[in-house]
Design a protein around this motif. Structure first.
Motif, PDB file in Angstrom:
ATOM      1  N   CYS A  61       0.773  -1.182   0.010  1.00  0.00           N
ATOM      2  CA  CYS A  61       0.007   0.014  -0.040  1.00  0.00           C
ATOM      3  C   CYS A  61       0.895   1.275  -0.140  1.00  0.00           C
ATOM      4  O   CYS A  61       0.333   2.266  -0.428  1.00  0.00           O
ATOM      5  CB  CYS A  61      -0.903  -0.094   1.293  1.00  0.00           C
ATOM      6  SG  CYS A  61      -2.088  -1.346   1.312  1.00  0.00           S
ATOM      7  N   HIS A  62       1.971   1.334   0.599  1.00  0.00           N
ATOM      8  CA  HIS A  62       2.808   2.478   0.624  1.00  0.00           C
ATOM      9  C   HIS A  62       4.176   2.317  -0.110  1.00  0.00           C
ATOM     10  O   HIS A  62       5.322   2.189   0.265  1.00  0.00           O
ATOM     11  CB  HIS A  62       3.318   2.746   2.140  1.00  0.00           C
ATOM     12  CG  HIS A  62       2.284   2.658   2.964  1.00  0.00           C
ATOM     13  ND1 HIS A  62       1.197   3.860   3.074  1.00  0.00           N
ATOM     14  CD2 HIS A  62       1.444   1.855   3.966  1.00  0.00           C
ATOM     15  CE1 HIS A  62       0.535   3.775   4.135  1.00  0.00           C
ATOM     16  NE2 HIS A  62       0.761   2.451   4.538  1.00  0.00           N
ATOM     17  N   ALA A  63       4.109   1.746  -1.293  1.00  0.00           N
ATOM     18  CA  ALA A  63       5.078   1.196  -2.584  1.00  0.00           C
ATOM     19  C   ALA A  63       5.999   2.338  -2.587  1.00  0.00           C
ATOM     20  O   ALA A  63       7.333   2.175  -2.674  1.00  0.00           O
ATOM     21  CB  ALA A  63       4.532   0.820  -3.743  1.00  0.00           C
ATOM     22  N   ASP A  64       5.631   3.692  -2.500  1.00  0.00           N
ATOM     23  CA  ASP A  64       6.743   5.004  -2.761  1.00  0.00           C
ATOM     24  C   ASP A  64       7.681   4.894  -1.587  1.00  0.00           C
ATOM     25  O   ASP A  64       8.983   5.276  -1.896  1.00  0.00           O
ATOM     26  CB  ASP A  64       6.012   6.342  -2.681  1.00  0.00           C
ATOM     27  CG  ASP A  64       5.209   6.390  -3.903  1.00  0.00           C
ATOM     28  OD1 ASP A  64       5.254   5.707  -4.952  1.00  0.00           O
ATOM     29  OD2 ASP A  64       4.587   7.463  -4.115  1.00  0.00           O
ATOM     30  N   ALA A  65       7.431   4.178  -0.379  1.00  0.00           N
ATOM     31  CA  ALA A  65       8.495   4.400   0.358  1.00  0.00           C
ATOM     32  C   ALA A  65       9.543   3.573   0.229  1.00  0.00           C
ATOM     33  O   ALA A  65      10.841   3.895   0.698  1.00  0.00           O
ATOM     34  CB  ALA A  65       7.762   3.679   1.857  1.00  0.00           C
ATOM     35  N   ALA A  66       9.701   2.715  -0.855  1.00  0.00           N
ATOM     36  CA  ALA A  66      10.976   2.128  -1.023  1.00  0.00           C
ATOM     37  C   ALA A  66      11.980   2.799  -1.764  1.00  0.00           C
ATOM     38  O   ALA A  66      12.952   2.414  -1.961  1.00  0.00           O
ATOM     39  CB  ALA A  66      10.519   0.662  -1.794  1.00  0.00           C
ATOM     40  N   GLU A  67      11.134   3.810  -2.701  1.00  0.00           N
ATOM     41  CA  GLU A  67      12.144   4.324  -3.593  1.00  0.00           C
ATOM     42  C   GLU A  67      11.989   5.937  -3.412  1.00  0.00           C
ATOM     43  O   GLU A  67      12.842   6.522  -4.244  1.00  0.00           O
ATOM     44  CB  GLU A  67      11.472   4.185  -5.216  1.00  0.00           C
ATOM     45  CG  GLU A  67      11.582   2.706  -5.424  1.00  0.00           C
ATOM     46  CD  GLU A  67      13.118   2.332  -5.578  1.00  0.00           C
ATOM     47  OE1 GLU A  67      14.006   2.818  -5.891  1.00  0.00           O
ATOM     48  OE2 GLU A  67      13.262   0.963  -5.183  1.00  0.00           O
ATOM     49  N   LYS A  68      11.260   6.614  -2.806  1.00  0.00           N
ATOM     50  CA  LYS A  68      11.121   8.093  -2.578  1.00  0.00           C
ATOM     51  C   LYS A  68      11.287   8.529  -1.144  1.00  0.00           C
ATOM     52  O   LYS A  68      11.333   7.517  -0.108  1.00  0.00           O
ATOM     53  CB  LYS A  68       9.935   8.403  -2.993  1.00  0.00           C
ATOM     54  CG  LYS A  68       9.671   8.041  -4.470  1.00  0.00           C
ATOM     55  CD  LYS A  68       8.357   8.742  -4.956  1.00  0.00           C
ATOM     56  CE  LYS A  68       8.196   8.516  -6.318  1.00  0.00           C
ATOM     57  NZ  LYS A  68       6.784   8.865  -7.189  1.00  0.00           N
ATOM     58  N   ASP A  69      11.453   9.658  -0.828  1.00  0.00           N
ATOM     59  CA  ASP A  69      11.361  10.017   0.566  1.00  0.00           C
ATOM     60  C   ASP A  69      10.266   9.984   1.407  1.00  0.00           C
ATOM     61  O   ASP A  69      10.385   9.489   2.627  1.00  0.00           O
ATOM     62  CB  ASP A  69      11.972  11.588   0.278  1.00  0.00           C
ATOM     63  CG  ASP A  69      13.487  11.612  -0.273  1.00  0.00           C
ATOM     64  OD1 ASP A  69      14.198  10.804  -0.127  1.00  0.00           O
ATOM     65  OD2 ASP A  69      13.725  12.688  -0.840  1.00  0.00           O
ATOM     66  N   PHE A  70       9.015  10.108   0.358  1.00  0.00           N
ATOM     67  CA  PHE A  70       7.995  10.023   1.277  1.00  0.00           C
ATOM     68  C   PHE A  70       7.299   8.873   0.915  1.00  0.00           C
ATOM     69  O   PHE A  70       7.335   8.304  -0.108  1.00  0.00           O
ATOM     70  CB  PHE A  70       6.794  11.413   0.966  1.00  0.00           C
ATOM     71  CG  PHE A  70       7.753  12.687   1.126  1.00  0.00           C
ATOM     72  CD1 PHE A  70       7.516  13.329   2.510  1.00  0.00           C
ATOM     73  CD2 PHE A  70       8.155  13.306   0.322  1.00  0.00           C
ATOM     74  CE1 PHE A  70       8.156  14.416   2.905  1.00  0.00           C
ATOM     75  CE2 PHE A  70       8.744  14.587   0.508  1.00  0.00           C
ATOM     76  CZ  PHE A  70       8.767  15.067   1.803  1.00  0.00           C
ATOM     77  N   ALA A  71       6.640   8.447   1.875  1.00  0.00           N
ATOM     78  CA  ALA A  71       5.831   7.237   1.782  1.00  0.00           C
ATOM     79  C   ALA A  71       4.413   7.614   1.478  1.00  0.00           C
ATOM     80  O   ALA A  71       3.618   8.449   2.433  1.00  0.00           O
ATOM     81  CB  ALA A  71       5.764   6.242   3.182  1.00  0.00           C
ATOM     82  N   ASN A  72       3.957   7.120   0.362  1.00  0.00           N
ATOM     83  CA  ASN A  72       2.478   7.500  -0.028  1.00  0.00           C
ATOM     84  C   ASN A  72       1.522   6.977   0.903  1.00  0.00           C
ATOM     85  O   ASN A  72       1.702   5.876   1.348  1.00  0.00           O
ATOM     86  CB  ASN A  72       2.098   7.235  -1.662  1.00  0.00           C
ATOM     87  CG  ASN A  72       2.265   5.641  -1.733  1.00  0.00           C
ATOM     88  OD1 ASN A  72       3.388   4.831  -1.303  1.00  0.00           O
ATOM     89  ND2 ASN A  72       1.192   5.009  -2.272  1.00  0.00           N
ATOM     90  N   ILE A  73       0.459   7.511   0.867  1.00  0.00           N
ATOM     91  CA  ILE A  73      -0.888   7.143   1.702  1.00  0.00           C
ATOM     92  C   ILE A  73      -1.770   6.764   0.332  1.00  0.00           C
ATOM     93  O   ILE A  73      -2.029   7.639  -0.334  1.00  0.00           O
ATOM     94  CB  ILE A  73      -1.537   8.518   2.607  1.00  0.00           C
ATOM     95  CG1 ILE A  73      -0.613   8.742   3.672  1.00  0.00           C
ATOM     96  CG2 ILE A  73      -2.817   7.663   3.116  1.00  0.00           C
ATOM     97  CD1 ILE A  73      -0.281   7.982   4.808  1.00  0.00           C
ATOM     98  N   PRO A  74      -2.190   5.346   0.751  1.00  0.00           N
ATOM     99  CA  PRO A  74      -3.076   5.082  -0.565  1.00  0.00           C
ATOM    100  C   PRO A  74      -4.315   5.992  -0.938  1.00  0.00           C
ATOM    101  O   PRO A  74      -4.854   6.417   0.254  1.00  0.00           O
ATOM    102  CB  PRO A  74      -3.499   3.616  -0.298  1.00  0.00           C
ATOM    103  CG  PRO A  74      -2.714   3.249   0.677  1.00  0.00           C
ATOM    104  CD  PRO A  74      -2.164   4.461   1.501  1.00  0.00           C
ATOM    105  N   ASN A  75      -4.491   6.227  -2.025  1.00  0.00           N
ATOM    106  CA  ASN A  75      -5.781   7.121  -2.417  1.00  0.00           C
ATOM    107  C   ASN A  75      -7.029   6.251  -2.691  1.00  0.00           C
ATOM    108  O   ASN A  75      -6.705   4.805  -2.609  1.00  0.00           O
ATOM    109  CB  ASN A  75      -5.406   7.830  -3.700  1.00  0.00           C
ATOM    110  CG  ASN A  75      -5.268   7.050  -4.944  1.00  0.00           C
ATOM    111  OD1 ASN A  75      -5.676   5.968  -5.051  1.00  0.00           O
ATOM    112  ND2 ASN A  75      -4.344   7.587  -5.887  1.00  0.00           N
ATOM    113  N   VAL A  76      -8.004   6.695  -2.819  1.00  0.00           N
ATOM    114  CA  VAL A  76      -9.532   5.919  -2.884  1.00  0.00           C
ATOM    115  C   VAL A  76      -9.439   4.872  -3.834  1.00  0.00           C
ATOM    116  O   VAL A  76      -9.770   3.666  -3.526  1.00  0.00           O
ATOM    117  CB  VAL A  76     -10.436   6.937  -3.010  1.00  0.00           C
ATOM    118  CG1 VAL A  76     -11.821   6.146  -3.206  1.00  0.00           C
ATOM    119  CG2 VAL A  76     -10.676   7.960  -1.845  1.00  0.00           C
TER     120      VAL A  76
END
Length: 174
Positions: free
Chosen positions: A58-73
């Motif tokens: 659900c927080h896939a961006d955390a592996a490659e980016k500075d910020f962990a995404n919060i899943p959208n609707v």
């Protein structure tokens, strides 16, 4: 020869000399656990973890980016259109999607704007999500369980023998 004023300031402020261990940092103590305001939709990390959904699913961006995404609707509804389609929280989620609205989740963990924190760098260094976020997989309702104060971060870095240089977390001179 006169020493520059800045060097004298550092020496008088107790800055460690080359080769000396820096003193432990002790700042304002955090009161933990710290509850947060109710979320707009009841969300259980415990139920999702029990379904073997990993943090990075659900927080896939955390592996490659500075910020962990919060899943959208839309991300949530990819599963909930076919899996567990009923229930008050799912109906509320579907209403958000139908109206094209964003869910304004209440942040549980936050660092000040003047602090740089990279999820990707921490994960690449071998840190696990629970190290900074606590055992979220055990909870239906989250509270802030792990400190995000400078003291907490410095203690963690010192324990792991990782740099505590100021510019690692703070953009100096900008």
């Amino acid at each position: 020869m006169k020493k520059p004023l800045f060097v004298l300031f550092l020496l008088s402020a107790g800055a460690p000399l080359q080769g000396q261990k820096p003193p432990a940092y002790k700042g304002k103590e955090e009161k933990l656990p710290a509850a947060v305001a109710p979320q707009p939709i009841a969300f259980s990390h415990k139920k999702h973890a029990a379904a073997e959904i990993a943090c990075l699913d659900c927080h896939a961006d955390a592996a490659e980016k500075d910020f962990a995404n919060i899943p959208n609707v839309e991300q949530c509804m990819l599963c909930h259109e076919t899996i567990k389609t009923q229930g008050a929280a799912i109906k509320k989620l579907a209403e958000f999607q139908k109206r094209g609205e964003k869910i304004n989740w209440v942040p549980v963990y936050r660092v000040p704007d003047f602090v740089f924190f990279s999820h990707a760098n921490h994960l690449k260094a071998g840190e696990k999500c629970v190290g900074c976020h606590g055992p979220v997989a055990e909870h239906d309702v989250l509270a802030k369980e792990v400190g995000t104060s400078m003291t907490a971060c410095m203690d963690c870095h010192l324990a792991r023998k990782v740099s505590t240089a100021c510019n690692l977390c703070h953009q100096l001179g900008h």
